[in-house]
Write a protein that holds these residues in place. Structure first.
Motif, PDB file in Angstrom:
ATOM      1  N   ARG A 111       0.841  -1.196   0.000  1.00 39.37           N
ATOM      2  CA  ARG A 111       0.000   0.000   0.000  1.00 39.37           C
ATOM      3  C   ARG A 111       0.875   1.244   0.000  1.00 39.37           C
ATOM      4  O   ARG A 111       2.090   1.181  -0.145  1.00 39.37           O
ATOM      5  CB  ARG A 111      -0.947  -0.022   1.210  1.00 39.37           C
ATOM      6  CG  ARG A 111      -1.773  -1.301   1.330  1.00 39.37           C
ATOM      7  CD  ARG A 111      -2.824  -1.408   0.256  1.00 39.37           C
ATOM      8  NE  ARG A 111      -3.533  -2.703   0.322  1.00 39.37           N
ATOM      9  CZ  ARG A 111      -4.474  -3.096  -0.530  1.00 39.37           C
ATOM     10  NH1 ARG A 111      -4.830  -2.293  -1.521  1.00 39.37           N
ATOM     11  NH2 ARG A 111      -5.055  -4.279  -0.416  1.00 39.37           N
ATOM     12  N   LEU A 112       0.271   2.403   0.231  1.00 38.99           N
ATOM     13  CA  LEU A 112       0.986   3.670   0.156  1.00 38.99           C
ATOM     14  C   LEU A 112       2.189   3.714   1.081  1.00 38.99           C
ATOM     15  O   LEU A 112       3.261   4.212   0.684  1.00 38.99           O
ATOM     16  CB  LEU A 112       0.025   4.818   0.490  1.00 38.99           C
ATOM     17  CG  LEU A 112       0.654   6.212   0.585  1.00 38.99           C
ATOM     18  CD1 LEU A 112       1.264   6.638  -0.744  1.00 38.99           C
ATOM     19  CD2 LEU A 112      -0.393   7.229   1.039  1.00 38.99           C
ATOM     20  N   ALA A 113       2.050   3.227   2.307  1.00 39.36           N
ATOM     21  CA  ALA A 113       3.152   3.299   3.272  1.00 39.36           C
ATOM     22  C   ALA A 113       4.407   2.632   2.729  1.00 39.36           C
ATOM     23  O   ALA A 113       5.533   3.118   2.956  1.00 39.36           O
ATOM     24  CB  ALA A 113       2.733   2.658   4.597  1.00 39.36           C
ATOM     25  N   GLU A 120       5.369  14.832   6.381  1.00 38.90           N
ATOM     26  CA  GLU A 120       3.910  14.807   6.314  1.00 38.90           C
ATOM     27  C   GLU A 120       3.333  16.163   6.715  1.00 38.90           C
ATOM     28  O   GLU A 120       3.805  16.808   7.654  1.00 38.90           O
ATOM     29  CB  GLU A 120       3.351  13.718   7.233  1.00 38.90           C
ATOM     30  CG  GLU A 120       1.844  13.558   7.111  1.00 38.90           C
ATOM     31  CD  GLU A 120       1.303  12.353   7.863  1.00 38.90           C
ATOM     32  OE1 GLU A 120       0.081  12.109   7.777  1.00 38.90           O
ATOM     33  OE2 GLU A 120       2.099  11.659   8.533  1.00 38.90           O
ATOM     34  N   PHE A 149      -3.091  10.782   3.152  1.00 33.71           N
ATOM     35  CA  PHE A 149      -1.740  11.279   3.432  1.00 33.71           C
ATOM     36  C   PHE A 149      -1.447  12.450   2.508  1.00 33.71           C
ATOM     37  O   PHE A 149      -1.708  12.389   1.297  1.00 33.71           O
ATOM     38  CB  PHE A 149      -0.695  10.193   3.219  1.00 33.71           C
ATOM     39  CG  PHE A 149       0.719  10.699   3.327  1.00 33.71           C
ATOM     40  CD1 PHE A 149       1.377  10.682   4.545  1.00 33.71           C
ATOM     41  CD2 PHE A 149       1.375  11.229   2.219  1.00 33.71           C
ATOM     42  CE1 PHE A 149       2.666  11.173   4.671  1.00 33.71           C
ATOM     43  CE2 PHE A 149       2.668  11.721   2.328  1.00 33.71           C
ATOM     44  CZ  PHE A 149       3.312  11.690   3.562  1.00 33.71           C
ATOM     45  N   HIS A 188      -4.429   7.890  -0.685  1.00 36.10           N
ATOM     46  CA  HIS A 188      -5.253   7.163   0.273  1.00 36.10           C
ATOM     47  C   HIS A 188      -4.335   6.281   1.126  1.00 36.10           C
ATOM     48  O   HIS A 188      -3.640   5.415   0.604  1.00 36.10           O
ATOM     49  CB  HIS A 188      -6.275   6.294  -0.460  1.00 36.10           C
ATOM     50  CG  HIS A 188      -7.282   7.080  -1.240  1.00 36.10           C
ATOM     51  ND1 HIS A 188      -7.262   7.162  -2.616  1.00 36.10           N
ATOM     52  CD2 HIS A 188      -8.333   7.841  -0.832  1.00 36.10           C
ATOM     53  CE1 HIS A 188      -8.259   7.925  -3.030  1.00 36.10           C
ATOM     54  NE2 HIS A 188      -8.926   8.356  -1.963  1.00 36.10           N
ATOM     55  N   ASN A 189      -4.364   6.509   2.423  1.00 40.67           N
ATOM     56  CA  ASN A 189      -3.451   5.817   3.334  1.00 40.67           C
ATOM     57  C   ASN A 189      -4.123   4.557   3.879  1.00 40.67           C
ATOM     58  O   ASN A 189      -4.376   4.420   5.080  1.00 40.67           O
ATOM     59  CB  ASN A 189      -3.060   6.760   4.478  1.00 40.67           C
ATOM     60  CG  ASN A 189      -1.892   6.229   5.283  1.00 40.67           C
ATOM     61  OD1 ASN A 189      -1.134   5.393   4.818  1.00 40.67           O
ATOM     62  ND2 ASN A 189      -1.757   6.713   6.496  1.00 40.67           N
TER      63      ASN A 189
END
Length: 528
Positions: free
Chosen positions: A266-268, A280, A294, A310-311
């Protein structure tokens, strides 16, 4: 109220001139639920005498010329597909060219599921059209009539300079039943009513039907003197891409299951592996800070970018749905504007089943928050590169998908509605979700073939989850290439090209209709 009666009640007698009256949609998905989509349209056309859900043209209101778009709920619930999107875009262009106000009168259940992503992307097309009106200083008055839900409310109906709601109207992002079923909560009786909308600051005026004509006449009288003909532009030509063919043997339902898997990066993961020096940025500067979105500054090979995404977190104690609230979209909008002021490119990451459907989100005006994000992205004078890395669900995903290029990882999906939701509504059986997934054409290869996206980012064999570092390398390579092509372009040229791209979405599937002698009432099944 039928569209013809609505027009008669609002404009000066004999002044309405309709354009593109017989424009009808193609069948890009070959969609079939109870009946094939073309047959369903023919049935409704025969029953209602309407060619489509939207009627548009020019008229006079109290002696002042306007361009008007009116939706009719009798045609497939006033749903917006490629024809309604095209009519709205043309109406905005005429208003800009003639320097007269645009007036829309909406009554709609949302996007048209039978046209899938083509219908979903009309939200981007219409948002860009309204954004161009704003830039040109053309007044836009939006009238909401019962009901206005989903794609129409999100993309343009909530974005008027002045929003008028007819007394007795309900309007919002997600309908009452959807919110109650999703949250398990019983909603207050006045949820999404005209009083609710006024109390929460979503609309400017509540007008009884008998006073709506006078209300519009007064507003148009204020709006018309604000424009001077010499300030108007002529618009840009529409670019048509060459059709693209790709073979993909993956079953669409298998793609849906895979993209929802907890182990998909995912994004992380991409923040940690693709970018450096990440900072951030928090808060929407109005009400809240939504962790589902995010926003921040980062560097790609040392060059600054703004990252918005989208986090979504699918496992562990911080697991979340990835469904953003209005505060998340307002935060995204705020940081997009910061990127423009600082002349930094924007990279967005899309991975959500949809925007958060809850009572508090509706009270906080989810529709307008998403609409403002889309309008801002469509006119941002800095490069905007968007990538779908997981599930792209409805308007909540579309909000972060408007830019100069839209890419999808190979195993990502993008759809106007979840297959389960489509099956429940159109097949009356949610167990037919696999069949609905195949009908919706939601794979990356489907959208690329239909010219709705600009490129596919390859994944390691077996999917991104089999080799996350390699998936990050492939994504970084794609980002570098596309950003290199976009950097250095003048902001005005970027916006012009971006809006030519958005203007062309779905346009090839609009075609003139042919009148027939088919009598109303001949077909028994005309449900939409």
């Amino acid at each position: 109220m039928p569209a013809a009666d609505r027009i008669t009640s609002l404009v000066d007698p004999g002044t309405f001139r309709e354009f593109e009256a017989t424009l009808t949609p193609g069948d890009p998905l070959g969609f079939h639920d109870r009946v094939p989509y073309p047959r369903r349209c023919a049935q409704v056309r025969a029953r209602t005498g309407l060619w489509e859900s939207a009627v548009f043209g020019t008229a006079d209101i109290a002696g002042r010329r306007v361009v008007m778009v009116v939706f009719d709920f009798a045609f497939l619930g006033g749903s917006m597909g490629v024809v309604a999107g095209e009519k709205l875009a043309q109406a905005a262009e005429i208003a800009s060219r003639e320097c007269v106000p645009l007036v829309t009168v909406s009554a709609s259940g949302g996007g048209r599921m039978q046209e899938g992503a083509f219908a979903l992307f009309q939200g981007a097309k219409t948002a860009a059209a309204i954004s161009a009106l704003r830039d040109a200083g053309i007044p836009y008055i939006s009238v909401l009539t019962d009901p206005v839900i989903g794609g129409v409310q999100v993309s343009f109906a909530s974005a008027g300079d002045v929003v008028v709601v007819e007394e007795g109207t309900r309007a919002g992002f997600a309908g009452r039943r959807v919110v109650e079923q999703t949250t398990g909560r019983t909603l207050p009786a006045d949820f999404q009513t005209d009083a609710f909308l006024l109390r929460h600051g979503h609309v400017d005026i509540v007008a009884p039907r008998r006073e709506l004509s006078q209300c519009l006449a007064r507003l148009v009288a204020y709006a018309v003197p604000a424009r001077r003909a010499q300030d108007c532009g002529t618009g840009d030509p529409v670019h048509r891409a060459v059709p693209r063919m790709l073979q993909d043997d993956t079953d669409p339902w298998d793609a849906v299951v895979a993209v929802r898997a907890v182990h998909r990066p995912r994004l992380a993961h991409y923040l940690a592996t693709v970018f450096t020096d990440t900072m951030e940025l928090h808060g929407d500067r109005r009400r809240d800070d939504d962790a589902m979105v995010f926003t921040g500054l980062a560097r790609l090979d040392g060059d600054p970018v703004v990252v918005i995404g989208h986090n979504r977190i699918t496992d562990g104690p911080r697991r979340n749905s990835g469904m953003a609230s209005p505060a998340g979209y307002r935060k995204a909008t705020r940081v997009m504007l910061l990127a423009a002021r600082w002349s930094i490119p924007v990279v967005t990451f899309v991975d959500t089943p949809g925007a958060h459907p809850a009572a508090d989100a509706e009270a906080d005006n989810q529709s307008a928050a998403i609409a403002e994000t889309m309008l801002t992205a469509s006119r941002l004078p800095t490069p905007v590169l968007c990538v779908v890395i997981g599930e792209g669900g409805s308007g909540g995903a579309l909000a972060l998908s408007i830019g100069d290029r839209l890419l999808m990882q190979h195993n990502a999906t993008f759809s106007i509605i979840s297959p389960e939701g489509c099956a429940a509504i159109l097949f009356s059986d949610s167990t037919k979700a696999p069949q609905a997934a195949r009908a919706l054409h939601l794979r990356a290869t489907d959208l690329y073939r239909h010219e709705l996206i600009d490129g596919i980012v390859q994944e390691p064999p077996g999917g991104a989850h089999t080799d996350p570092p390699r998936a990050a390398d492939l994504l970084a390579t794609a980002l570098r290439r596309h950003l290199a092509e976009l950097r250095g372009t003048d902001g005005r040229q970027l916006v012009a090209r971006r809006n030519r791209r958005l203007r062309a979405l779905g346009g090839d599937w609009c075609r003139p209709g042919v009148a027939t002698d088919h009598a109303p009432g001949q077909d028994e099944d005309d449900r939409g």
